[in-house]
Design a protein around this motif. Structure first.
Motif, PDB file in Angstrom:
ATOM      1  N   ASN A   1      -8.208  -6.461   6.905  1.00  0.00           N
ATOM      2  CA  ASN A   1      -8.006  -5.913   5.572  1.00  0.00           C
ATOM      3  C   ASN A   1      -9.101  -4.894   5.260  1.00  0.00           C
ATOM      4  OD1 ASN A   1      -7.926  -5.393   2.799  1.00  0.00           O
ATOM      5  ND2 ASN A   1      -6.737  -7.269   2.494  1.00  0.00           N
ATOM      6  N   ASP A   2      -8.677  -3.649   5.110  1.00  0.00           N
ATOM      7  CA  ASP A   2      -9.679  -2.590   4.975  1.00  0.00           C
ATOM      8  C   ASP A   2      -9.800  -2.028   3.559  1.00  0.00           C
ATOM      9  OD1 ASP A   2      -7.309  -1.212   4.843  1.00  0.00           O
ATOM     10  OD2 ASP A   2      -7.762   0.194   6.446  1.00  0.00           O
ATOM     11  N   TRP A   3      -9.424  -2.820   2.557  1.00  0.00           N
ATOM     12  CA  TRP A   3      -9.704  -2.373   1.190  1.00  0.00           C
ATOM     13  C   TRP A   3     -11.216  -2.428   0.935  1.00  0.00           C
ATOM     14  CZ3 TRP A   3      -5.266  -6.075  -0.452  1.00  0.00           C
ATOM     15  CH2 TRP A   3      -4.052  -5.382  -0.461  1.00  0.00           C
ATOM     16  N   CYS A   4     -11.683  -1.660  -0.011  1.00  0.00           N
ATOM     17  CA  CYS A   4     -13.112  -1.648  -0.327  1.00  0.00           C
ATOM     18  C   CYS A   4     -13.527  -3.023  -0.847  1.00  0.00           C
ATOM     19  CB  CYS A   4     -13.438  -0.644  -1.426  1.00  0.00           C
ATOM     20  SG  CYS A   4     -12.862   1.018  -1.108  1.00  0.00           S
ATOM     21  N   PRO A   5     -14.767  -3.386  -0.617  1.00  0.00           N
ATOM     22  CA  PRO A   5     -15.264  -4.634  -1.199  1.00  0.00           C
ATOM     23  C   PRO A   5     -15.081  -4.574  -2.714  1.00  0.00           C
ATOM     24  CG  PRO A   5     -16.899  -3.650   0.284  1.00  0.00           C
ATOM     25  CD  PRO A   5     -15.786  -2.659   0.163  1.00  0.00           C
TER      26      PRO A   5
ATOM     27  N   GLY B   1       4.776   1.712  -1.274  1.00  0.00           N
ATOM     28  CA  GLY B   1       4.705   3.166  -1.145  1.00  0.00           C
ATOM     29  C   GLY B   1       3.471   3.546  -0.340  1.00  0.00           C
ATOM     30  N   ILE B   2       2.934   4.713  -0.618  1.00  0.00           N
ATOM     31  CA  ILE B   2       1.725   5.133   0.092  1.00  0.00           C
ATOM     32  C   ILE B   2       0.574   5.212  -0.897  1.00  0.00           C
ATOM     33  CG2 ILE B   2       0.613   7.000   1.371  1.00  0.00           C
ATOM     34  CD1 ILE B   2       2.634   6.041   3.162  1.00  0.00           C
ATOM     35  N   GLY B   3      -0.541   4.684  -0.457  1.00  0.00           N
ATOM     36  CA  GLY B   3      -1.742   4.586  -1.274  1.00  0.00           C
ATOM     37  C   GLY B   3      -2.483   3.361  -0.779  1.00  0.00           C
ATOM     38  N   CYS B   4      -3.599   3.049  -1.420  1.00  0.00           N
ATOM     39  CA  CYS B   4      -4.314   1.832  -1.000  1.00  0.00           C
ATOM     40  C   CYS B   4      -3.389   0.623  -1.126  1.00  0.00           C
ATOM     41  CB  CYS B   4      -5.559   1.632  -1.851  1.00  0.00           C
ATOM     42  SG  CYS B   4      -6.780   2.928  -1.586  1.00  0.00           S
TER      43      CYS B   4
ATOM     44  N   LYS C   1      -0.851  -0.653   1.690  1.00  0.00           N
ATOM     45  CA  LYS C   1      -1.132  -1.466   2.884  1.00  0.00           C
ATOM     46  C   LYS C   1      -0.744  -2.925   2.698  1.00  0.00           C
ATOM     47  CE  LYS C   1      -4.708   1.733   4.377  1.00  0.00           C
ATOM     48  NZ  LYS C   1      -6.146   1.996   4.576  1.00  0.00           N
ATOM     49  N   THR C   2      -0.440  -3.312   1.475  1.00  0.00           N
ATOM     50  CA  THR C   2      -0.125  -4.708   1.168  1.00  0.00           C
ATOM     51  C   THR C   2       0.804  -5.378   2.190  1.00  0.00           C
ATOM     52  OG1 THR C   2      -0.429  -4.164  -1.169  1.00  0.00           O
ATOM     53  CG2 THR C   2       0.648  -6.272  -0.685  1.00  0.00           C
TER      54      THR C   2
ATOM     55  N   HIS D   1       2.336  -2.374  12.906  1.00  0.00           N
ATOM     56  CA  HIS D   1       1.179  -2.174  12.029  1.00  0.00           C
ATOM     57  C   HIS D   1       0.539  -0.818  12.316  1.00  0.00           C
ATOM     58  CE1 HIS D   1       1.371  -6.039  10.185  1.00  0.00           C
ATOM     59  NE2 HIS D   1       1.192  -6.712  11.309  1.00  0.00           N
ATOM     60  N   ILE D   2      -0.037  -0.255  11.266  1.00  0.00           N
ATOM     61  CA  ILE D   2      -0.710   1.044  11.369  1.00  0.00           C
ATOM     62  C   ILE D   2      -1.708   1.082  12.523  1.00  0.00           C
ATOM     63  CG2 ILE D   2      -2.266   2.640  10.166  1.00  0.00           C
ATOM     64  CD1 ILE D   2      -1.326   1.348   7.521  1.00  0.00           C
ATOM     65  N   THR D   3      -1.673   2.151  13.271  1.00  0.00           N
ATOM     66  CA  THR D   3      -2.736   2.349  14.244  1.00  0.00           C
ATOM     67  C   THR D   3      -3.165   3.804  14.220  1.00  0.00           C
ATOM     68  OG1 THR D   3      -3.458   1.948  16.507  1.00  0.00           O
ATOM     69  CG2 THR D   3      -1.344   2.993  16.261  1.00  0.00           C
ATOM     70  N   GLU D   4      -4.417   4.033  14.539  1.00  0.00           N
ATOM     71  CA  GLU D   4      -4.894   5.405  14.712  1.00  0.00           C
ATOM     72  C   GLU D   4      -5.535   5.550  16.077  1.00  0.00           C
ATOM     73  OE1 GLU D   4      -6.971   7.175  11.415  1.00  0.00           O
ATOM     74  OE2 GLU D   4      -6.301   5.599  10.052  1.00  0.00           O
TER      75      GLU D   4
END
Ligand SMILES: Cc1ncc(C[n+]2csc(CCOP(=O)(O)OP(=O)(O)O)c2C)c(N)n1
Ligand SMILES: Cc1ncc(C[n+]2csc(CCOP(=O)(O)OP(=O)(O)O)c2C)c(N)n1
Ligand code: SF4
Ligand code: SF4
Ligand SMILES: [Mg+2]
Ligand SMILES: [Mg+2]
Lengths: 642, 322, 322, 642
Positions: C14-18, C48-51, C54-55, D486-489
């Motif tokens: 999970n790469d959302w900001c802390p 959709g697209i945005g932070c 990624k859900t 899943h997304i990859t780069e």
């Protein structure tokens, strides 16, 4: 390869990779060195890996090479990701705190990476558990490790400045690695301090904190690794130089070219351009006390962006919109309206890896065909492709001239490798920018006359009047229309009006000078010809130089206007060539396809790449060498860059 | 010399169906222009695609017949580049509230000083009578094989939510009312919306002249039809915001009115708020030269074609040596 | 066997900001799924697209990460083709109310039985902090060079105008409230909207945890912050339509509440109306086999690949000889 | 030209041109004749001119010819517009009431027409004031005039049926002209009555009114013009025939092919297809008592149409959307998402004259390149182009097989000339439709396994699972992704995944049989080869027949799948040809460009047309003859059709 030095900073997004790289690059520039920098980042705000690859050289450089001489790692992941790139004799700056870190505990490494990684370890017969194990491994390769106690140093600094919050202190890891880098190179600190002052702008507290960190690390490195022997010598120069990225060059070109309305919907990597313009939206007017302004409008989507830009263009303002693939896809319909209404609108189109959302922050050159054929029906358009950051500047300005002269949309194709690379250049020359507005009328030309917006004329161009000019009116419609601009469905009128529009492409083909359409490099009589477009230019030129040193001669046609294609020129050059090589950042060799469509000439070799990373000079060199030595397949697929 | 109605007319053959409500809208528009006394070359009539979309071709003024659903962003581009122009936008109900709904919503937020006239006929006229987004659930008009499967949206409520600062409704056949409403809309400082209830005798046999007149409901006493339309202002309604505290109550009042339909349909001004700054004013705060030399008026080159924009400051900031 | 929270989790980093509010939304969603006891393979999470986009990758369920602004029509396609699926859509405020506003408006009209959760953080997170359509006029967040030049739109009012039949607001950090709200939305028979006030600590330094908590306004008596958020239901508010006559007053009440902001921000259910037929019900009236064999379940060929659709009736109608 | 009879009805839109033409055509069909009909209408609801061109022949015909044997005019404008098209020996049915009408009083004639008209009058040295003057003129050409007193007749009818409202009565002008037509030909009235019953369906009052009108005019004609000698003889046939237009054929093909979800946003001429499907949305299931259903959804725009269709396709339903140029332009972004997610979605794309709104109700073939290149980035897609109405049927069905086998969007290109033309055909054979769903998994295949939607497999295709299948989950994203979705780069994963997708085009190229990709006509060893696609097929075939009668031999490659192009096949055929001729309904010769791009072969001649009207057999014949006789320029531009 040049007598140059390659530095890289890697760390999680949000940890200051960009600013450290910018400081590093500027400090080198200040010292009279030339710099080329390439930024790689993920589609993420904080946490995923990003890095900045910087090449420093006594002379100008236009590409990266896939090698690192000094790797600055902010975290364990950066070590793992880039360790094999460090050249023998090179070095790695890392945190003493990560030596014990287990590689398997680095959760941000994606599955796909781990798979490849394990494969490569197996191939090498290695089984490292910790980062330290890995580092030990490369030491065998003559790579030097420069461990720095990040945490201790930060705590020391914290004490000195009375800051206890570790999260605020860790933001300076990037400057620590910078300090260490310059310490290892024993580089003139004054330049570094100047760069820090520049980058952190008007925040004195931050500047002083960072200067403290810089000095600490610098001194630590000098003290502990005095023998590093890294070669980074300043050079005296009187040349005026600038250092900038592609989006800035485009913005500057547009401003100089008279753009007065810019619409955009945020998208990577195009948004940087609009934001930079907005920051500079008020400017001086030469030879006047007054200021001028450019209106920058953030729209609700790209459909609004293109249609708003077209609306503005109708009033006579030079007007543009800037986007990337997904946005351009949404602009297709609007583009066609501009086509049938002969509206001069400019689209700065930043390609990134597609299709769809694709690789939103990574490089690609796969939209040439789409740019040429976007929107239903046929209408003329001009496609301008810049090959380097300097061309971005001049092309961005010139695009408006084409748009107004031929009253048609112009698509300025840029790619992510240009957008987010930085390079030092001799100061651009704004006086080389000329403004040609084509057949543009004013009130005096039309008053009392029965103005016909779409008049059939001898020149093939219908003189244009801005909407709102007193003394006349006209109509626009997306439907086929008569000379006044009213809807028509009449057979003969349709045939003529469509032909009138389409012929403008032929007029443009006749009028636009060759030198604006192609760049030629190398010897006319060389037996091999490279054809390319866009950002590979830099890598190709350097690869050619390397080959020349090997005694191998080539020439290179860089196509700057693939549509209308300078057909005769290309026929002439390729006709004399025994090995014709296309170099493109896509799967299908799109320019090669266009050349074949227009000339019948089939390229003999294809050097292609679509992994999201720009081409490097060394991989292009190798691929070309394979061809020279007859061991190349027709298609060579490059995969360099991490 | 005063301008006459004929000054706003073109020679183009008008090909709307006989009895189409668009004729009333066109005439009201031209009459409003006469009253406003604005020169044809200072007016831009913009439209989307649909029957309504042909409007600009019949008006002697700059005319921009754009794309389906996109009239607003085209208009915004024109207005922003040359704010001196009087920009009047025509949209269809399908055009403006179906495919163009995103622009509708996001135009409200900007509050440009423009006028938007929606020709609301409940159908997609030009593509032969499919249901438009304003048609109510379950209603079946001529060309529809089945009753409408979607609920109709409420354009007045939508406009309030989106931030339009002038919101009115009028009627294609009440030319006097419509003309005055258009004039108010044009004069309004900010983004004005006029929803015009428009007949489409060809495809909408529900919301006809007779229906609006209430011919299906005869007053047992007078023996006359009870009209569906009534005028807000004649009923003591006042939608004008005069001070900040008015905003919420007037919004709520307008919304309540917005949900009236069928039995009684209000026409007139639902809401007007000139306290909100216009987009043009906001720009002028950033670019002080904007009012005098907007994009369309800026000189970008000298007589020799040399650019006059100085980028020196920017280049200086990028300078690293010399 | 009862499903656990871990059954709805994936291995994806999970790469959302802390400190991102999205974590609260994700957890609430997963908890709601546990409570609803719906199997992962019957759930489709769409975004959709945005932070926020990624859900789906973090939820162990069918996940469809679509295009910027287009989550709703993708979702509608999935839901219509297979109405047995539990379709939950995530949108960003830019995604759902800027570029996607047209779909938002036109989705309300359809009243599909789905749930739409908007992550409202006031900014375009993933493109680095530009103003989103919900940001108010004049507000300047970190990454913006100038204060917001557009007025913010009111998503609750917009939803009412568009015809959503369940409209609620919740808060990313009140996991209990949010979980329950999501459950109500999922259970609601019709199109449900949940606006979640979401922190974006990285780009929105105005609408922060502290701001929602009211840390900038200390009660002089208690010395404690006066929170901005309050719960509608705790204030005697009831937005549920139980009979047709409720519709107008409840709509107006919801709208009045919708315009509260800044000082006091209501969370909870603004409006709910299950009297409206769902789109699926309307289809079933036309195609009686739809509930049992929706498009995804129809058999189109026999084992030999021979089509089973009989077009004989149509061909017969076209017959001119023989 | 064939031994055929060409009838035309012309009148203002809304006056019943279509229904009269449909009745005429059906009546002829019922009498065992073959019919080809072409409908021309304006982008307008009521009032602008429209006409229907019907060709009746004892044998099958696949195109129009630019000639009229009997012109039925409803109004003065129709006389003016079509008068020069009437062949010597032909006739004109007109209202006695318009003889005195001044031509200058016909306000609906547009400027552009009048300009051309005046030019042509000048050339002919004519100065007609009234319609009567004009008619007198053509009498010299041996054209017969059949004036009918429309108004009187209508009034008589009105009296008989007790209808006084003239506006209701004038709706029957069309049937009057029909009655007169059949009266002149002394055609079996029973067939006409049957056709009227069919067209006016369940409205007995309207039927009887129209029958009355029919008979009146029929008798009038027989009485007054018994000597007309028009040749329209019924033929006995046992063949089962249908009569339909292109949009219907597509709809039928899609239904038979198993389409279960259709999304659309209204647009000309595509909407007819969706509306026809909706009317027939419930159908029988062969070998079952049950009925089935197709869901037809009218969306808010085309972006929603394509994305909704994709959503449905993800669940395993065969799903499609149908549109024209402006709509397709808006679908570009969605298309790319389907591409990267390997979603089988079908787009039935009805071309009309572009660009932009262009000629919304007129023909064009200018979207081939756009169909191939729409959307940013690269991904495979298959383009299927039908050449006639029957092909529309089979191709529409087959498109789903390609889509599912190669898991990629398929674009079925149709054009307005096919969409709105009608033709009589031998009954289609639905048993020729086969359903191939490709590698489609079910619950049993995945339960307990770790399903990977985008698995790298040997076949090059990743087996597909419908969303919602119990026992598994997977992910989709518009980003580049790993096997799970899943997304990859990651560089290597990107290279492989993109290549996997792109290779599907090569697999399709290898697998799809030649006979589905090209039709070949004529003699293999003929010295000239025509290459074309889409609706020109019919005109070309007939022109070839005419040339053959002149002793001139040609062959013709009709490309049905231009992408992936059957390269080898085309190389072989064109390699043997000394004159290569492209015939296309666009300005730039798009298919010719593709052929050159793929094979290097340049066409020698181009026969092009873009005036919004389909090609006719006679103009293609003439253009070909010019080439044979060496008097043709490289590009010949056709302009037939009014
Ligand atoms: C992108 C696009 N899709 C579809 C169309 C076809 N089209 C033309 S007019 C129209 C509908 C018009 O309805 P409305 O906006 O209500 O206008 P009206 O004709 O009723 O005035 C449509 C869908 C188009 N022109 N462009
Ligand atoms: C057509 C298109 N235009 C632009 C973008 C770039 N883009 C990616 S995310 C984003 C904004 C996201 O903001 P929001 O919807 O509020 O989501 P958040 O990141 O705040 O969750 C934009 C504009 C895109 N992906 N597609
Ligand atoms: S179809 Fe309806 S809206 Fe269009 S012109 Fe005719 S009456 Fe007017
Ligand atoms: S940028 Fe904002 S919304 Fe995006 S992940 Fe970071 S905190 Fe969350
Ligand atoms: Mg309408
Ligand atoms: Mg957001």
């Amino acid at each position: 390869m040049k007598n140059d030095f390659i530095w890289m900073a890697g760390g999680p997004q949000g940890s200051g990779v960009d600013s450290s790289a910018n400081i590093f690059a500027r400090a080198c520039c200040y010292g009279g060195l030339h710099v080329y920098g390439k930024r790689e980042y993920s589609s993420n705000i904080k946490g995923l890996h990003s890095y900045f690859h910087i090449r420093v050289s006594p002379s100008e450089v236009g590409a990266i090479v896939n090698r690192v001489d000094l790797l600055c790692t902010f975290d364990a992941e950066s070590v793992v990701r880039h360790i094999w790139e460090v050249s023998p004799g090179g070095g790695i700056i890392c945190d003493t705190g990560i030596i014990e870190t287990k590689i398997s505990s680095i959760l941000s490494l994606p599955f796909a990476f781990i798979e490849e990684w394990n494969k490569s370890l197996n191939e090498r017969g290695l089984h490292p558990e910790t980062v330290g194990d890995l580092l030990d491994e490369v030491k065998k390769n003559n790579v030097r490790i420069y461990p720095i106690p990040y945490l201790e140093m930060l705590k020391e600094i914290g004490k000195e400045i009375g800051e206890e919050q570790l999260s605020k202190l860790t933001r300076m890891i990037n400057v620590l690695t910078l300090g260490a880098s310059f310490g290892l190179a024993n580089y003139d600190k004054e330049y570094v301090e100047k760069a820090i002052n520049m980058i952190f702008g008007k925040k004195p507290k931050i500047i002083s904190m960072n200067l403290l960190a810089l000095n600490k690390a610098y001194d630590y490195a000098r003290k502990n690794f005095a023998d590093a022997g890294i070669n980074l010598k300043t050079i005296r120069t009187d040349e005026q130089r600038i250092f900038l990225q592609g989006t800035q060059a485009v913005a500057l070109g547009k401003l100089a070219g008279g753009c007065r309305m810019q619409t955009y919907y945020p998208i990577t990597p195009a948004a940087d351009e609009s934001e930079y313009i907005e920051e500079n939206q008020v400017f001086e007017i030469t030879g006047s006390e007054k200021t001028g302004g450019i209106l920058v409008v953030q729209t609700e989507d790209e459909i609004a962006a293109i249609t708003m830009a077209i609306g503005a263009a109708l009033t006579g303002a030079r007007s543009a919109t800037s986007t990337s693939g997904p946005g351009f896809s949404l602009m297709a319909e609007g583009l066609g309206w501009a086509g049938i209404n002969e509206v001069p609108v400019v689209i700065n189109y930043y390609q990134r890896g597609g299709p769809s959302t694709g690789l939103p922050t990574r490089h690609g050159q796969d939209d040439l065909r789409f740019a040429i054929h976007a929107s239903h029906g046929e209408f003329p358009r001009i496609i301008v492709c810049s090959g380097d950051i300097e061309e971005c500047f001049y092309d961005a300005a010139r695009a408006f001239n084409y748009a107004e002269r031929y009253q048609t949309p112009v698509i300025h194709l840029i790619d992510k490798a240009l957008a987010n690379s930085n390079k030092s250049y001799k100061m651009f020359n704004p006086t080389l920018v000329k403004i040609e507005r084509g057949e543009l009328l004013t009130e005096a030309d039309v008053v009392g006359k029965n103005y016909r917006r779409f008049e059939f004329t001898e020149s093939g161009i219908s003189p244009r009047l801005p909407i709102g000019t007193p003394g006349a009116v006209f109509w626009n419609t997306g439907d086929e229309h008569n000379e006044l601009g009213h809807i028509t469905e009449e057979s003969m009128m349709r045939t003529r009006m469509h032909e009138k529009r389409m012929r403008k492409l032929e007029i443009a083909d006749r009028e636009i000078q060759e030198k604006e359409r192609v760049n030629f490099f190398g010897d006319e009589d060389a037996p091999m010809t490279i054809v390319s477009w866009g950002s590979p230019k830099g890598a190709i030129l350097e690869a050619m130089e390397m080959l020349r040193k090997d005694g191998l001669r080539m020439n290179f046609v860089q196509v700057r206007i693939p549509h209308p294609l300078p057909r005769k020129y290309i026929e002439r050059i390729l006709g004399n060539s025994s090995k014709k090589i296309a170099v493109e950042g896509n799967y299908s060799g799109q320019l090669a396809g266009i050349i074949r469509e227009e000339t019948g000439i089939l390229m003999d070799y294809f050097i292609l790449k679509w992994n999201g990373r720009p081409m490097s000079a060394d991989e292009v060199y190798e691929a070309l060498l394979n061809i020279v030595q007859n061991r190349a397949q027709t298609r060579q697929v490059l995969n360099g860059g991490s | 010399m005063a301008l006459k109605l004929s000054d706003y007319r073109t020679q183009v053959f008008n090909d709307w169906c006989p009895g189409c409500g668009n004729f009333g809208i066109l005439t009201s528009l031209q009459m409003a222009l006469v009253d406003l006394a604005v020169k044809p070359s200072r007016v831009v009539i913009i439209s989307g695609i649909g029957c309504h979309g042909k409007t600009p071709h019949f008006v002697n003024a700059y005319g921009v017949h754009t794309l389906h659903g996109r009239a607003l962003p085209f208009a915004i581009g024109i207005k922003l580049a040359n704010p001196e122009l009087e920009v009047i936008v025509h949209g269809g109900d399908g055009d403006g509230l179906g495919i163009g709904a995103g622009h509708f919503v996001n135009t409200g937020r900007r509050n440009l000083d423009m006028t938007y006239i929606i020709h609301d006929n409940g159908v997609y006229g030009l593509t032969k009578g499919q249901a438009s987004p304003t048609l109510k659930l379950g209603v079946k008009t001529k060309a529809m094989p089945k009753p409408n499967i979607n609920e109709g949206i409420n354009p007045i409520a939508l406009a309030l939510a989106a931030g339009f600062t002038f919101i009115a409704r009028s009627y294609c056949y009440d030319v006097g009312h419509l003309k005055e409403t258009i004039k108010m809309a044009v004069k309004h400082k900010g983004m004005a919306l006029v929803i015009v209830q428009q007949w489409c005798p060809t495809y909408n046999e529900i919301n006809t002249k007779g229906w609006y007149n209430g011919e299906d409901r005869i007053d047992p006493v007078t023996g006359k039809p009870i009209p569906r339309l009534y005028k807000l202002e004649e009923n003591g309604y006042d939608g004008v915001v005069r001070k900040p505290e008015d905003v919420l109550p007037k919004t709520v009042a307008a919304l309540t009115k917005a949900f009236e339909w069928d039995d009684k349909i209000p026409i007139g001004v639902f809401y007007q708020n000139e306290l909100v700054s216009t987009f043009q004013e906001r720009i002028s705060q950033r670019i002080t030269t904007y009012p005098g030399t907007p994009p369309a008026k800026e000189i970008i080159a000298d007589n020799m074609g040399e650019p006059v924009t100085s980028i020196k400051k920017m280049l200086d900031e990028l300078k690293v040596t010399g």
